[in-house]
Write an enzyme that holds these catalytic residues in place. Sequence first.
Site, short mmCIF file in Angstrom:
data_model
loop_
_atom_site.label_atom_id
_atom_site.label_comp_id
_atom_site.label_asym_id
_atom_site.label_seq_id
_atom_site.Cartn_x
_atom_site.Cartn_y
_atom_site.Cartn_z
N LYS A 8 -14.62 -42.67 18.62
CA LYS A 8 -15.31 -43.50 19.62
C LYS A 8 -14.65 -43.35 20.98
O LYS A 8 -13.47 -42.99 21.10
CB LYS A 8 -15.32 -44.98 19.21
CG LYS A 8 -13.93 -45.65 19.02
CD LYS A 8 -13.24 -46.15 20.27
CE LYS A 8 -11.91 -46.84 19.97
NZ LYS A 8 -11.03 -46.99 21.13
N ASP A 135 -11.35 -52.19 15.25
CA ASP A 135 -12.25 -51.06 15.53
C ASP A 135 -13.00 -50.57 14.29
O ASP A 135 -13.92 -49.75 14.42
CB ASP A 135 -11.44 -49.86 16.07
CG ASP A 135 -11.11 -49.95 17.55
OD1 ASP A 135 -11.71 -50.80 18.25
OD2 ASP A 135 -10.25 -49.17 18.01
C1 LIG Z 1 -8.07 -50.57 22.09
C2 LIG Z 1 -9.20 -50.56 21.07
O1 LIG Z 1 -9.17 -49.33 20.34
C3 LIG Z 1 -10.53 -50.63 21.80
O2 LIG Z 1 -11.63 -50.38 20.95
C4 LIG Z 1 -9.07 -51.73 20.09
O3 LIG Z 1 -9.09 -52.97 20.76
C5 LIG Z 1 -7.89 -51.63 19.14
O4 LIG Z 1 -8.39 -51.84 17.86
P1 LIG Z 1 -7.51 -51.53 16.55
O5 LIG Z 1 -6.69 -50.30 16.76
O6 LIG Z 1 -8.46 -51.59 15.40
O7 LIG Z 1 -6.52 -52.75 16.57
P2 LIG Z 1 -6.03 -53.72 15.38
O8 LIG Z 1 -5.49 -52.88 14.27
O9 LIG Z 1 -7.09 -54.73 15.07
O10 LIG Z 1 -4.84 -54.46 16.13
C6 LIG Z 1 -3.64 -53.79 16.46
C7 LIG Z 1 -2.95 -54.58 17.55
O11 LIG Z 1 -3.63 -54.37 18.80
C8 LIG Z 1 -3.65 -55.57 19.55
N1 LIG Z 1 -5.06 -56.02 19.76
C9 LIG Z 1 -6.08 -55.40 19.11
C10 LIG Z 1 -7.39 -55.80 19.32
C11 LIG Z 1 -7.62 -56.88 20.21
N2 LIG Z 1 -8.85 -57.32 20.44
N3 LIG Z 1 -6.58 -57.47 20.85
C12 LIG Z 1 -5.30 -57.05 20.65
O12 LIG Z 1 -4.38 -57.59 21.25
C13 LIG Z 1 -2.82 -56.58 18.78
O13 LIG Z 1 -1.50 -56.45 19.24
C14 LIG Z 1 -2.93 -56.07 17.35
O14 LIG Z 1 -1.84 -56.45 16.56
N1 LIG Z 2 -5.78 -42.69 8.42
C1 LIG Z 2 -4.96 -42.76 9.46
N2 LIG Z 2 -5.01 -41.83 10.42
C2 LIG Z 2 -4.20 -41.91 11.50
N3 LIG Z 2 -3.28 -42.87 11.69
C3 LIG Z 2 -3.19 -43.83 10.78
C4 LIG Z 2 -4.04 -43.82 9.64
N4 LIG Z 2 -3.74 -44.90 8.91
C5 LIG Z 2 -2.76 -45.54 9.56
N5 LIG Z 2 -2.41 -44.91 10.69
C6 LIG Z 2 -1.38 -45.37 11.65
O1 LIG Z 2 -2.06 -45.93 12.77
C7 LIG Z 2 -1.50 -45.49 14.00
C8 LIG Z 2 -2.62 -45.40 15.04
O2 LIG Z 2 -3.41 -44.30 14.70
P1 LIG Z 2 -4.92 -44.13 15.17
O3 LIG Z 2 -5.19 -42.66 15.13
O4 LIG Z 2 -5.84 -45.02 14.43
O5 LIG Z 2 -4.80 -44.64 16.67
P2 LIG Z 2 -5.87 -44.92 17.76
O6 LIG Z 2 -6.93 -43.87 17.67
O7 LIG Z 2 -5.14 -45.08 19.05
O8 LIG Z 2 -6.49 -46.30 17.32
P3 LIG Z 2 -7.49 -47.24 18.14
O9 LIG Z 2 -8.28 -46.40 19.09
O10 LIG Z 2 -8.34 -47.85 17.03
O11 LIG Z 2 -6.59 -48.25 18.79
C9 LIG Z 2 -0.84 -44.16 13.68
O12 LIG Z 2 0.27 -43.94 14.50
C10 LIG Z 2 -0.46 -44.29 12.20
O13 LIG Z 2 0.86 -44.77 12.07
#
Ligand SMILES: C[C@](O)(CO)[C@H](O)COP(=O)(O)OP(=O)(O)OC[C@H]1O[C@@H](n2ccc(N)nc2=O)[C@H](O)[C@@H]1O
Ligand SMILES: Nc1ncnc2c1ncn2[C@@H]1O[C@H](COP(=O)(O)OP(=O)(O)OP(=O)(O)O)[C@@H](O)[C@H]1O
Length: 297
Positions: A8, A135
């Site tokens: 996304k 997400d």
């Molecule tokens: C930055 C984005 O990727 C935009 O779509 C999302 O808001 C992040 O979503 P995500 O990776 O699924 O995050 P989660 O696994 O739910 O949360 C991880 C951490 O991100 C922060 N978090 C996430 C979502 C949100 N609405 N507020 C937050 O402050 C919190 O510190 C939380 O502990």
């Molecule tokens: N299946 C997976 N693939 C990648 N990372 C994973 C997975 N499961 C857990 N993780 C952990 O989650 C962390 C974040 O990875 P991810 O690739 O989801 O980040 P991101 O794309 O920045 O997430 P978001 O955009 O949802 O905030 C990684 O550093 C890893 O430790």
Amino acid sequence: MTVRVPAKVNVQLAVGGARPDGFHDLANVFLAVGLYDEVTVRPAASLTITCTGPDAEQVPLDRTNLAARAAELLAARHGIAPDVHIHIAKDIPVAGGMAGGSADGAGALLACDTLWGLGSSREELLSICAELGSDVPFSLVGGAALGTGRGERLTELEVGGSFHWVFAVADGGLSTPAVYGEFDRLNEGVSVPDPVASPALLDALCTGDVLALADAVSNDLQPAALSLRPSLADTLAVGAGAGALASLVSGSGPTTAFLVKDEDAAEGVATALRASGTCRAARVAGAPATGARVVAV
Ligand SMILES: C[C@](O)(CO)[C@H](O)COP(=O)(O)OP(=O)(O)OC[C@H]1O[C@@H](n2ccc(N)nc2=O)[C@H](O)[C@@H]1O
Ligand SMILES: Nc1ncnc2c1ncn2[C@@H]1O[C@H](COP(=O)(O)OP(=O)(O)OP(=O)(O)O)[C@@H](O)[C@H]1O
């Protein structure tokens, strides 16, 4: 059983103040883009995971992997053992702000539900997705959607056309909690307004108007990502200089996203990014992409 799940980009990410539970309320306009992970599950003696792809060594292969957690949660709800081997063919950048882990969580959930013949409703699957991460529901749904609450409450959006994007993959990831933490630090003492979806942006998606979409995109986490990774400003400048209509950080970064007019413009921007040395790779992708779906049984 193989499920394909898209990455996304957030075309709008409006972030409110920190909530008592540590999350932030959002007006999060998700757009699924055509970079995919594939999650394959097959029956096994116990829950195991393997991963292949350019960033595979950064992916945890224990029970913290979102795909493993998805299998465990679904199995627990049905009182069965999560005895599957999960293989992730990873093409979405890891820790890149493109919801790669979330994609694998949603993919494993749909794959296990299908393999185990559970026939869970969309609502049941979405509630497990929301438990896995903010997400994850969008990774299941795909297309375009407005996420409210912490981003997990979705309203699907109509998209009236297709959009061309280029993504610059950075060296190394950024931690999502660290970026939200930096957002809080930068906004200390400031009264952060409630997040609201932009009517102009929703309209641009609905009509498929790329110029209007380029004018309307925004990401409240961008200053925080730039503060933690100042070099991203150079990448953004290269894309803008090569003719991107809009240049922004994807979600929490460090991937940067460039909206372009058409396929030719995409190739031009990707070539400039690759030549600039300001990123590890440049990927071209179309949007909207469909959400998690079974591609092989
Ligand atoms: C930055 C984005 O990727 C935009 O779509 C999302 O808001 C992040 O979503 P995500 O990776 O699924 O995050 P989660 O696994 O739910 O949360 C991880 C951490 O991100 C922060 N978090 C996430 C979502 C949100 N609405 N507020 C937050 O402050 C919190 O510190 C939380 O502990
Ligand atoms: N299946 C997976 N693939 C990648 N990372 C994973 C997975 N499961 C857990 N993780 C952990 O989650 C962390 C974040 O990875 P991810 O690739 O989801 O980040 P991101 O794309 O920045 O997430 P978001 O955009 O949802 O905030 C990684 O550093 C890893 O430790």
